[in-house]
Design a protein around this motif. Structure first.
Motif, short mmCIF file in Angstrom:
data_model
loop_
_atom_site.label_atom_id
_atom_site.label_comp_id
_atom_site.label_asym_id
_atom_site.label_seq_id
_atom_site.Cartn_x
_atom_site.Cartn_y
_atom_site.Cartn_z
N PHE A 11 -50.13 67.05 -26.01
CA PHE A 11 -51.34 66.78 -26.33
C PHE A 11 -52.51 65.78 -25.71
CE2 PHE A 11 -55.02 64.38 -29.48
CZ PHE A 11 -54.87 65.02 -30.73
N GLY A 12 -53.65 66.11 -25.22
CA GLY A 12 -54.60 65.41 -24.32
C GLY A 12 -55.49 65.59 -25.41
N TYR A 13 -56.22 64.44 -24.98
CA TYR A 13 -57.73 63.46 -25.89
C TYR A 13 -58.43 63.01 -24.76
CZ TYR A 13 -56.13 59.41 -27.51
OH TYR A 13 -55.04 58.41 -27.33
N SER A 14 -59.54 63.05 -25.53
CA SER A 14 -60.56 62.09 -24.90
C SER A 14 -61.31 61.89 -26.13
CB SER A 14 -61.21 62.81 -23.70
OG SER A 14 -62.82 61.71 -23.84
N VAL A 15 -61.69 60.03 -26.35
CA VAL A 15 -62.60 60.45 -27.60
C VAL A 15 -64.13 59.93 -27.02
CG1 VAL A 15 -63.15 58.19 -29.23
CG2 VAL A 15 -60.85 59.23 -29.19
N ASP A 16 -65.33 60.98 -26.94
CA ASP A 16 -66.91 60.34 -26.82
C ASP A 16 -66.63 60.37 -25.28
OD1 ASP A 16 -67.29 60.70 -29.64
OD2 ASP A 16 -67.30 57.88 -29.84
N SER A 17 -66.04 61.90 -25.00
CA SER A 17 -65.98 61.78 -23.47
C SER A 17 -65.77 60.47 -22.36
CB SER A 17 -67.48 62.16 -22.98
OG SER A 17 -67.83 63.54 -23.77
N GLY A 18 -64.78 59.38 -23.32
CA GLY A 18 -64.13 58.45 -22.92
C GLY A 18 -62.93 58.75 -22.03
N GLU A 19 -62.06 58.40 -20.78
CA GLU A 19 -61.06 58.06 -20.37
C GLU A 19 -59.99 59.74 -21.71
OE1 GLU A 19 -56.98 55.29 -19.69
OE2 GLU A 19 -58.99 54.51 -20.00
N VAL A 20 -59.28 60.00 -20.44
CA VAL A 20 -58.57 61.08 -20.91
C VAL A 20 -57.01 60.81 -20.83
CG1 VAL A 20 -56.91 63.44 -20.89
CG2 VAL A 20 -59.92 63.11 -19.83
N ARG A 21 -56.67 60.49 -22.66
CA ARG A 21 -54.91 60.17 -22.19
C ARG A 21 -54.05 61.22 -23.12
NH1 ARG A 21 -55.29 54.43 -23.20
NH2 ARG A 21 -57.25 53.50 -23.36
N VAL A 22 -53.32 61.05 -22.43
CA VAL A 22 -51.93 62.20 -23.07
C VAL A 22 -50.75 61.97 -24.43
CG1 VAL A 22 -50.55 64.22 -22.05
CG2 VAL A 22 -52.42 63.59 -20.69
N VAL A 23 -51.09 62.45 -25.28
CA VAL A 23 -49.52 61.68 -26.15
C VAL A 23 -48.11 62.62 -25.75
CG1 VAL A 23 -48.74 61.52 -28.35
CG2 VAL A 23 -51.17 60.72 -27.67
N ASP A 24 -47.36 62.29 -24.73
CA ASP A 24 -46.28 63.19 -25.02
C ASP A 24 -44.84 62.79 -25.55
OD1 ASP A 24 -43.64 63.77 -23.97
OD2 ASP A 24 -43.31 62.86 -21.78
N LEU A 25 -45.28 63.67 -27.00
CA LEU A 25 -44.53 64.20 -28.11
C LEU A 25 -43.40 64.77 -28.22
CD1 LEU A 25 -47.96 66.22 -29.92
CD2 LEU A 25 -46.97 63.48 -30.42
N ALA A 26 -43.20 65.63 -26.93
CA ALA A 26 -41.88 65.73 -26.72
C ALA A 26 -40.72 64.71 -26.11
CB ALA A 26 -41.76 67.14 -25.40
N CYS A 27 -41.24 63.74 -25.76
CA CYS A 27 -40.68 62.79 -25.55
C CYS A 27 -40.69 61.34 -27.05
CB CYS A 27 -40.77 62.19 -23.92
SG CYS A 27 -40.18 63.08 -22.73
N GLY A 28 -41.54 61.84 -27.46
CA GLY A 28 -41.21 60.65 -28.88
C GLY A 28 -42.23 60.28 -29.25
N GLU A 29 -42.93 60.22 -28.26
CA GLU A 29 -44.27 59.97 -28.02
C GLU A 29 -45.55 60.58 -29.74
OE1 GLU A 29 -45.44 58.39 -24.03
OE2 GLU A 29 -47.48 59.42 -24.78
#
Length: 642
Positions: free
Chosen positions: A35-53
Motif C-alpha cells: 500500500f503506497g501512499y502520500s499525504v498532501d503530496s508529501g513523502e511517499v511511504r510504502v506499507v508492506d502488508l504482505a510482511c505484516g505491516e
C-alpha cells in the motif's frame, strides 16, 4: 489531511484482464501486498502488508472521509480493491482518477505512456511487469520451486525490495503527473459525471447465467458438428486453417487473398456446390460473437451481475465512453422475430430443436447475446435512446435549418434528404421510395466530409448502387447541405488561425484557444476537447493541414493529421456525448445499469413509465438552446433491440 495519493500491489488467482476488477477483488484469495501512499503530496511511504505491516489508522479513516480526496491512476481499481479488503464499500464521491485527468487533456491512458510523453523525472519503472508476474499472479508449480502455486516475499527478498521501490515510484510518478497537469484542472461537473459512471459500474447489470452456460455448451457442440461436416466435404486435416482453406478453394477454382467476412460473403454469391456449402460452414465456424458469453461467464460476480463494463473517457478525443470486458458497445443486433422462443430453447439446452427451427445455430446464439442481460428482483428493463442524435447536433451546430425543421415536424430525414438531392418528392413506402436508401447512405456517410470512400465503407455498393453514381451522390448531398459544408471550412479556418497566431478564435459558438502547447476547443456544455502540440503541416495533396500528437490507430503516441470536417466530427460526437451525460444526470435517481452510444438501460420498478423516462431524457440542456431532441423507448423482460 486534504488529499491522499494511493497505489496498490495486489494478488488474486483471478485473471484481471479477462474478469475485471470486481470479480478479481472478490476472489477468496485476493490480497493487498503493498500500500503506497502520500499525504498532501508529501513523502511517499510504502506499507508492506504482505510482511505484516499495518496501514496507519489515520490513513484508514481517510478512505471513508469524504473531505479527503483520494487520488490514484485508474482509481476504480484502488477503490474496489480497498472496498473488498476492508469489507466496507467506499462510495466514489471523494475519489479522483489521474488517468481521467490525463485522458481529458488528450494524453494516453497508460501510466507508463503518460510518464514518457510528459518526460517525467520519475517515471514508472519498466521492470514492473516482470515483478507483477512474479508476485501478483499464481505461478506454475515445479520441482525447482517446491510445487508452490504462488511466490511470496521470502522466496526472493531482493526482488521483493525492488517491488517495493516500484510501488513507491508509481506513487511518485502519479504525483508528478498531477503537478504537470495542475494548470489544466478538470472541471467539477466532469468529476460529477465520473462519480455517476463509477456508481453505474458498481451497480452492474444482471446476467442470466443458466442461459449463458447453455449457450456456451451449444456453441461447443455446434462448432464440433460444423468441423466434422467441413472435414468430410473438404478432406482437410484442419478446415479452420486459413492456408489450408485457401489451398482447397484454389484447387476448386476460387482464388482469394482473404477469408474475412466480406470476402466469404462475396464468394458465396452464385457459388456452385460443394463450394456454397463449404463457404456457408466457414461463415458459421468463424462466428466469434459467441465469445461474449464466455466474457460474461468470466466477469459475472456472486450477485449474478457483471460490473465494471464502462470506461469513463475511454475515447479521449471526444470524451465518449468505451466498453470493457464484455464490451456492450458492440453487441450483435437481433432480428429473430420470435426471440422468446429461441431464448427458451437455449435455456432448456434443447440443441436439436434450436438447430431444426433456426438452422444456423451460431448466428442464433449471436442474436440472443443481448437477451442474456436481465433485470433482477422482479424489475423490468426500460431501454431509451436518442433519435438521430448526431444528425440533429450537426444540423443545429451548422445552422442547417431545413434539417432541424424535418425533425421538428417528425419527418423522415432520409426521405427529405433524398428529395432535396434529387429535386423530387420521396416517400418511404410510396413515390420514389427507391431514392430513400440513397438519401440514407449519403446522410450517414457525408456529414463529416466523407466522399466516395465513405459511401463504399457504409455499404453503398452492397446496397445496389453503382460506382459511377457515388461521386454525383456526394455532390448532391453537399449541394443540399450548404451550411454543413460551410461549417467544415469555418472550423478548419478557426483551428488554423488559432494555431498560427496562438490566439483565441471562435465560430458557430465553438471557441478555440492555444495554451501552453495545447489547442482547446470549448463545447457549448463548457467541456473542452484537447489537442496536444498542434502544428500546421502539409497534407498529401500539398495543402495546409493541422497535425497534433495523440494515440493513433496503431495504439502508439504519434503525430496525427486533422482538418475541418474531422474536427467537426469530434465536436458533434463530443456534444452528443455531453447530451447523453446530461440525460443520465437528469435520470440519476433511476437505476441505470448500462449505456451504449446514445442509449440508456434502466433496471426499473414495474410501475415506471417508459413515456416518463423518454420525456426526461429528451429534455434539451440549457446550453443547447434551439436543439430539438427526441428519445424513444420500450420496456422488456431481457435486453434486446426493439
Amino acid at each position: 489531511m486534504k488529499s491522499l495519493g494511493i497505489d496498490l500491489e495486489t494478488f488474486s488467482s483471478v485473471d484481471l484482464t479477462k474478469c475485471g476488477v470486481y470479480r478479481y477483488a472478490s476472489s477468496p484469495d485476493f490480497d493487498i501486498l503493498l500500500f503506497g501512499y502520500s499525504v498532501d503530496s508529501g513523502e511517499v511511504r510504502v506499507v508492506d502488508l504482505a510482511c505484516g505491516e499495518e496501514i496507519p489508522a489515520d490513513i484508514v479513516a481517510a478512505l471513508s472521509d469524504d473531505s479527503v480526496i483520494k487520488w490514484s491512476y485508474n482509481n476504480n481499481f484502488e477503490r474496489v480493491c480497498l472496498s473488498n479488503y476492508f469489507g466496507t464499500w467506499f462510495e466514489p464521491g471523494s475519489w479522483r482518477c489521474t488517468m481521467v485527468w490525463a485522458a481529458y487533456l488528450g494524453l494516453p491512458r497508460s501510466l507508463e505512456d503518460v510518464g514518457a510523453v510528459l518526460g517525467l523525472e520519475k517515471q514508472k519503472l519498466s521492470e514492473g511487469k516482470e515483478l507483477i508476474r512474479y508476485f501478483c499472479v499464481p505461478c506454475k508449480p515445479t520441482k525447482a520451486n517446491g510445487g508452490r502455486m504462488r511466490n511470496l516475499p521470502e522466496h526472493d527478498r531482493e526482488k521483493w525490495e525492488r517491488f517495493k521501490a516500484y510501488n513507491l515510484r508509481d506513487v511518485e510518478a502519479e504525483m508528478q503527473i498531477q503537478q504537470r497537469l495542475a494548470k489544466f484542472p478538470v472541471p467539477e461537473f466532469i468529476w460529477e459525471e465520473y462519480r455517476q459512471d463509477q456508481e453505474i459500474n458498481d451497480r452492474g447489470i444482471g446476467v442470466d447465467m443458466e442461459m449463458v452456460k447453455q449457450a456456451i455448451a451449444m456453441d461447443g457442440r455446434s462448432k464440433a458438428e460444423l468441423s466434422v461436416a467441413m472435414k468430410e466435404l473438404t478432406e482437410l486435416e484442419n478446415p479452420n486453417s486459413v492456408q489450408q482453406m485457401k489451398r482447397w478453394l484454389l484447387e476448386n477454382g476460387v482464388e482469394t487473398d482473404s477469408l474475412d467476412k466480406k470476402a466469404v460473403a462475396a464468394m458465396l454469391e452464385g457459388a456452385p456446390e460443394p463450394l456454397k456449402t463449404v463457404l456457408t460452414l466457414r461463415q458459421q465456424l468463424a462466428k466469434s460473437s459467441v465469445k461474449k458469453y464466455q466474457a460474461m461467464e468470466n466477469a459475472v460476480c456472486a450477485d449474478s451481475r457483471a460490473h465494471g463494463m464502462f470506461a469513463f473517457y475511454g475515447a479521449n478525443r471526444t470524451g465518449r465512453y468505451s466498453g470493457r470486458i464484455i464490451q456492450l458497445q458492440n453487441l450483435p443486433q437481433n432480428h429473430i422475430p420470435d426471440l422468446a422462443q429461441a431464448r427458451e430453447l437455449v435455456k432448456a439446452g434443447d440443441f436439436d430443436a434450436l438447430a431444426m427451427l433456426y438452422e444456423d445455430v451460431p448466428d442464433t446464439l449471436s442474436q440472443l447475446i443481448r437477451t442474456a442481460f436481465v433485470p433482477q428482483n422482479g424489475r423490468k428493463f426500460i431501454v431509451a435512446d436518442f433519435s438521430a442524435i448526431e444528425a440533429r447536433v450537426l444540423a443545429w451546430l451548422a445552422g442547417e435549418r431545413w434539417v432541424s425543421e424535418v425533425f421538428e415536424k417528425g419527418g423522415d430525414i432520409y426521405c427529405e434528404t433524398a428529395a432535396r438531392m434529387f429535386h423530387c418528392r420521396v416517400e418511404k413506402h410510396g413515390e420514389n421510395a427507391e431514392l430513400r436508401q440513397k438519401g440514407k447512405q449519403a446522410t450517414l456517410s457525408c456529414g463529416y466530409g466523407g466522399s466516395v470512400g465513405a459511401l463504399k465503407a457504409m455499404g453503398a455498393l452492397e446496397a445496389g448502387m453503382t460506382e459511377d453514381e457515388l461521386q454525383p451522390l456526394v455532390d448532391s448531398w453537399r449541394e443540399a447541405n450548404p451550411n454543413i459544408v460551410q461549417l467544415w471550412w469555418d472550423v478548419d479556418r478557426a483551428a488554423k488561425e488559432c494555431i498560427k497566431k496562438r490566439m483565441p478564435t471562435e465560430t458557430h459558438g465553438i471557441r478555440f484557444d492555444y495554451q501552453s502547447g495545447m489547442m482547446f476547443t470549448t463545447l457549448p456544455s463548457g467541456r473542452r476537447l484537447a489537442y496536444v502540440k498542434p502544428r500546421i503541416g502539409a497534407n498529401r495533396f500539398g495543402g495546409e493541414s493541422v497535425t497534433y500528437m495523440g494515440v493513433g490507430g496503431t495504439k502508439k503516441w504519434e503525430r496525427l493529421e486533422s482538418y475541418g470536417a474531422k474536427f467537426v466530427e469530434n465536436l458533434v460526437q463530443g456534444i452528443a456525448r455531453d447530451i447523453l451525460c446530461h440525460a443520465m444526470q437528469t435520470l440519476k435517481n433511476c437505476a441505470i445499469v448500462g449505456h451504449i452510444h446514445d442509449e440508456i438501460i434502466i433496471e426499473a420498478d414495474r410501475r415506471m413509465s417508459v413515456e416518463a423516462v423518454c420525456e426526461q431524457m429528451g429534455r434539451t440542456p440549457s446550453w443547447a438552446k434551439g436543439l430539438l431532441l427526441r428519445a424513444d423507448g420500450y420496456s422488456c423482460e431481457w435486453y434486446q433491440k426493439d
